[in-house]
Design a protein around this motif. Structure first.
Motif, PDB file in Angstrom:
ATOM      1  N   LEU B  27       4.177   5.921  -0.902  1.00  0.00           N
ATOM      2  CA  LEU B  27       3.586   5.591  -1.901  1.00  0.00           C
ATOM      3  C   LEU B  27       2.239   5.206  -2.156  1.00  0.00           C
ATOM      4  O   LEU B  27       1.609   4.883  -3.602  1.00  0.00           O
ATOM      5  CB  LEU B  27       4.948   4.891  -2.744  1.00  0.00           C
ATOM      6  N   VAL B  28       2.145   4.382  -1.136  1.00  0.00           N
ATOM      7  CA  VAL B  28       0.822   4.211  -1.500  1.00  0.00           C
ATOM      8  C   VAL B  28      -0.297   5.311  -1.683  1.00  0.00           C
ATOM      9  O   VAL B  28      -1.224   5.118  -2.498  1.00  0.00           O
ATOM     10  CB  VAL B  28      -0.022   3.113  -0.450  1.00  0.00           C
ATOM     11  N   PHE B  34      -3.380   8.769  -7.704  1.00  0.00           N
ATOM     12  CA  PHE B  34      -3.756   8.186  -8.967  1.00  0.00           C
ATOM     13  C   PHE B  34      -4.744   7.916  -9.598  1.00  0.00           C
ATOM     14  O   PHE B  34      -4.438   7.727 -10.362  1.00  0.00           O
ATOM     15  CB  PHE B  34      -1.315   7.312  -9.379  1.00  0.00           C
ATOM     16  N   GLY B  35      -5.405   6.939  -9.027  1.00  0.00           N
ATOM     17  CA  GLY B  35      -6.726   7.147  -8.634  1.00  0.00           C
ATOM     18  C   GLY B  35      -6.135   5.391  -8.867  1.00  0.00           C
ATOM     19  O   GLY B  35      -7.774   4.515  -8.676  1.00  0.00           O
ATOM     20  N   THR B  36      -5.689   4.852  -7.999  1.00  0.00           N
ATOM     21  CA  THR B  36      -5.244   2.912  -7.874  1.00  0.00           C
ATOM     22  C   THR B  36      -6.658   2.834  -6.573  1.00  0.00           C
ATOM     23  O   THR B  36      -6.470   3.574  -5.434  1.00  0.00           O
ATOM     24  CB  THR B  36      -3.810   2.547  -7.305  1.00  0.00           C
ATOM     25  N   ARG B  37      -7.074   1.653  -6.836  1.00  0.00           N
ATOM     26  CA  ARG B  37      -8.569   1.153  -6.344  1.00  0.00           C
ATOM     27  C   ARG B  37      -8.164  -0.424  -5.636  1.00  0.00           C
ATOM     28  O   ARG B  37      -8.756  -0.579  -4.136  1.00  0.00           O
ATOM     29  CB  ARG B  37      -9.848   1.939  -6.701  1.00  0.00           C
ATOM     30  N   ARG B  38      -7.492  -1.243  -5.983  1.00  0.00           N
ATOM     31  CA  ARG B  38      -7.637  -2.380  -5.958  1.00  0.00           C
ATOM     32  C   ARG B  38      -6.554  -2.614  -5.868  1.00  0.00           C
ATOM     33  O   ARG B  38      -5.334  -3.228  -5.706  1.00  0.00           O
ATOM     34  CB  ARG B  38      -8.057  -3.500  -7.104  1.00  0.00           C
ATOM     35  N   PHE B  39      -6.041  -3.491  -4.636  1.00  0.00           N
ATOM     36  CA  PHE B  39      -4.767  -4.614  -3.982  1.00  0.00           C
ATOM     37  C   PHE B  39      -3.908  -4.966  -4.767  1.00  0.00           C
ATOM     38  O   PHE B  39      -2.923  -4.158  -4.619  1.00  0.00           O
ATOM     39  CB  PHE B  39      -5.500  -5.506  -3.178  1.00  0.00           C
ATOM     40  N   GLY B  40      -4.718  -5.515  -6.288  1.00  0.00           N
ATOM     41  CA  GLY B  40      -3.518  -6.011  -6.776  1.00  0.00           C
ATOM     42  C   GLY B  40      -3.104  -4.561  -8.323  1.00  0.00           C
ATOM     43  O   GLY B  40      -1.829  -4.758  -7.989  1.00  0.00           O
ATOM     44  N   ASP B  41      -3.668  -3.806  -8.317  1.00  0.00           N
ATOM     45  CA  ASP B  41      -3.000  -2.482  -8.853  1.00  0.00           C
ATOM     46  C   ASP B  41      -1.901  -2.141  -7.991  1.00  0.00           C
ATOM     47  O   ASP B  41      -1.092  -1.847  -9.188  1.00  0.00           O
ATOM     48  CB  ASP B  41      -4.693  -1.381  -9.128  1.00  0.00           C
ATOM     49  N   PHE B  42      -2.254  -2.033  -6.517  1.00  0.00           N
ATOM     50  CA  PHE B  42      -1.029  -1.016  -6.137  1.00  0.00           C
ATOM     51  C   PHE B  42       0.251  -1.964  -6.187  1.00  0.00           C
ATOM     52  O   PHE B  42       1.340  -1.426  -6.173  1.00  0.00           O
ATOM     53  CB  PHE B  42      -1.936  -1.088  -4.101  1.00  0.00           C
ATOM     54  N   ILE B  48       5.630  -3.659  -4.226  1.00  0.00           N
ATOM     55  CA  ILE B  48       5.684  -4.339  -2.809  1.00  0.00           C
ATOM     56  C   ILE B  48       5.259  -5.713  -2.333  1.00  0.00           C
ATOM     57  O   ILE B  48       4.443  -6.196  -3.006  1.00  0.00           O
ATOM     58  CB  ILE B  48       4.827  -3.261  -2.409  1.00  0.00           C
ATOM     59  N   ALA B  49       5.509  -6.019  -1.695  1.00  0.00           N
ATOM     60  CA  ALA B  49       5.495  -7.517  -0.995  1.00  0.00           C
ATOM     61  C   ALA B  49       3.670  -7.635  -0.551  1.00  0.00           C
ATOM     62  O   ALA B  49       3.791  -6.241   0.080  1.00  0.00           O
ATOM     63  CB  ALA B  49       6.115  -7.788   0.186  1.00  0.00           C
ATOM     64  N   LYS B  50       3.354  -8.441  -0.190  1.00  0.00           N
ATOM     65  CA  LYS B  50       1.866  -8.449  -0.366  1.00  0.00           C
ATOM     66  C   LYS B  50       1.677  -8.309   1.031  1.00  0.00           C
ATOM     67  O   LYS B  50       0.085  -7.771   1.166  1.00  0.00           O
ATOM     68  CB  LYS B  50       0.597  -9.884  -0.695  1.00  0.00           C
ATOM     69  N   SER B  54      -0.324  -5.297   2.443  1.00  0.00           N
ATOM     70  CA  SER B  54      -2.220  -5.553   3.277  1.00  0.00           C
ATOM     71  C   SER B  54      -1.899  -4.313   4.399  1.00  0.00           C
ATOM     72  O   SER B  54      -2.708  -3.590   5.023  1.00  0.00           O
ATOM     73  CB  SER B  54      -1.086  -7.229   3.592  1.00  0.00           C
ATOM     74  N   ASP B  55      -0.666  -4.743   5.162  1.00  0.00           N
ATOM     75  CA  ASP B  55      -0.463  -3.844   6.235  1.00  0.00           C
ATOM     76  C   ASP B  55       0.435  -2.164   6.308  1.00  0.00           C
ATOM     77  O   ASP B  55      -1.210  -1.716   7.275  1.00  0.00           O
ATOM     78  CB  ASP B  55       1.050  -4.115   6.834  1.00  0.00           C
ATOM     79  N   ARG B  56       0.090  -2.136   5.301  1.00  0.00           N
ATOM     80  CA  ARG B  56      -0.083  -0.409   5.646  1.00  0.00           C
ATOM     81  C   ARG B  56      -1.069   0.281   5.142  1.00  0.00           C
ATOM     82  O   ARG B  56      -1.892   1.343   5.320  1.00  0.00           O
ATOM     83  CB  ARG B  56       1.150   0.029   3.648  1.00  0.00           C
ATOM     84  N   LEU B  57      -1.713  -0.807   4.088  1.00  0.00           N
ATOM     85  CA  LEU B  57      -3.183  -0.274   4.082  1.00  0.00           C
ATOM     86  C   LEU B  57      -4.224  -0.208   4.746  1.00  0.00           C
ATOM     87  O   LEU B  57      -4.849   0.561   4.802  1.00  0.00           O
ATOM     88  CB  LEU B  57      -3.925  -1.798   2.395  1.00  0.00           C
ATOM     89  N   ALA B  58      -4.110  -1.394   5.410  1.00  0.00           N
ATOM     90  CA  ALA B  58      -5.142  -2.124   6.635  1.00  0.00           C
ATOM     91  C   ALA B  58      -4.627  -0.313   7.860  1.00  0.00           C
ATOM     92  O   ALA B  58      -5.496   0.158   8.896  1.00  0.00           O
ATOM     93  CB  ALA B  58      -5.048  -2.494   7.600  1.00  0.00           C
ATOM     94  N   LYS B  59      -3.013  -0.131   7.956  1.00  0.00           N
ATOM     95  CA  LYS B  59      -3.084   0.691   8.250  1.00  0.00           C
ATOM     96  C   LYS B  59      -3.838   2.598   8.352  1.00  0.00           C
ATOM     97  O   LYS B  59      -3.504   3.206   9.052  1.00  0.00           O
ATOM     98  CB  LYS B  59      -1.717   1.329   8.734  1.00  0.00           C
ATOM     99  N   LEU B  60      -3.605   2.957   7.453  1.00  0.00           N
ATOM    100  CA  LEU B  60      -3.895   3.623   6.384  1.00  0.00           C
ATOM    101  C   LEU B  60      -5.264   4.193   6.728  1.00  0.00           C
ATOM    102  O   LEU B  60      -6.060   4.532   6.827  1.00  0.00           O
ATOM    103  CB  LEU B  60      -3.677   3.699   4.996  1.00  0.00           C
ATOM    104  N   VAL B  61      -6.511   2.648   5.795  1.00  0.00           N
ATOM    105  CA  VAL B  61      -7.811   2.755   6.992  1.00  0.00           C
ATOM    106  C   VAL B  61      -8.096   2.809   8.164  1.00  0.00           C
ATOM    107  O   VAL B  61      -8.859   3.847   8.249  1.00  0.00           O
ATOM    108  CB  VAL B  61      -8.472   1.742   5.974  1.00  0.00           C
ATOM    109  N   ALA B  62      -6.690   2.342   9.011  1.00  0.00           N
ATOM    110  CA  ALA B  62      -7.435   2.410  10.493  1.00  0.00           C
ATOM    111  C   ALA B  62      -6.752   3.676  11.522  1.00  0.00           C
ATOM    112  O   ALA B  62      -7.800   4.097  11.463  1.00  0.00           O
ATOM    113  CB  ALA B  62      -6.610   1.721  10.933  1.00  0.00           C
TER     114      ALA B  62
END
Lengths: 157, 157
Positions: B27-28, B34-42, B48-50, B54-62
């Motif tokens: 979903l992230v 869909f064009g979302t780029r910023r933490f707060g927008d996600f 979703i809980a912060k 945070s964890d999912r974004l970090a993993k996706l980057v990693a």
DNA sequence: CGGTATCCCATTTGATACTG
DNA sequence: CAGTATCAAATGGGATACCG
């Protein structure tokens, strides 16, 4: 965790993931695509705990992805098989497999070939009605008939 | 649960799911499409809980699915964006969306259209190299170059 | 704004034992 | 063989508080 998997999501992907998004579920479905039909065979192929397998199979049946066929000469409930809804997961399974092959390390463990020709199947692509491949930037997201207010605001009237 | 998501799986799907199979992850990724780029927008779009986000974004980057771009005039680390590897998830996202639309109840919340024509994109299909749609029974599974002994035994020499 | 740190609890998982 | 029952342990999720 709440009981509803993805609360308040008006999203087809979330809806799909509520059915096949649980851990192990898509691997069970993969096995079904590979031709596995019996409890013990799923168990052996996946190395999954029995209770978890039992739960996943039951849910997949309850949600119409798998059906059961009674087998003559066996007292047990019968084999599992993909329903039409289940078979319709084919593109998802193949897309995941191809992505895993492209971006994972190591060689593909399995090949999917056209039975008639023996040729590898084509990579899954998003295409126009005419069959032209579409890149991300060539598509637009619009609110659909089932969009809620937030969606409509988001993707334009 | 063991540390490795799907232990001992020689399977491209399992490999894919180790990257995008976690709850919330797809979903992230959808949001990124869909064009979302910023933490707060996600956060706002998903509810979703912060810490989870945070964890999912970090993993996706990693794992190379998302990258970060520094944004001028903002001290924060920068925006998230899909990498090539991330954009290559497009077929998976679309396939999931279409399946959810076909088999869920209710109307599609979003439409994906070709920007040029405004036409709906085509349903995802598994096809031969020539572009012919292939049903499940028209394909065969064979051991690939990366197959282990069990795989080879299973799908024939 | 964009996170990180903590805490707590519901769920999930896997192992084992058991049953028809 | 095909599950169900039980149980301890790990994990994942959300809420809240905090920080640069």
């Amino acid at each position: 965790m709440r009981h509803v998997e993805f609360p308040d999501q008006t999203c087809s992907i979330a809806r799909a993931l509520e059915i096949v998004g649980e851990r192990w579920t898509l691997l069970v479905v993969r096995e079904a695509f590979f031709g596995t039909r019996r409890f013990g065979d799923f168990e052996a192929a996946l190395g999954i705990a029995k209770n978890v397998l039992s739960d996943r199979l039951a849910k997949l049946v309850a949600r119409g992805v798998l059906g059961r066929t009674s087998v003559v000469g066996r007292g047990n409930p019968g084999d599992y098989h993909l329903t039409a809804k289940g078979k319709d997961l084919f593109p998802i399974i193949i897309a995941l497999m191809q992505w895993g092959d492209r971006w994972g390390d190591g060689e593909p463990p399995v090949r999917v070939v056209e039975r008639a020709s023996g040729d590898e199947i084509a990579p899954m692509r998003v295409t126009s009605q005419e069959g032209a491949a579409l890149a991300l930037r060539e598509v637009a997201i619009l609110p659909g008939p089932g969009a809620d207010e937030a969606m409509r605001r988001r993707f334009g009237a």
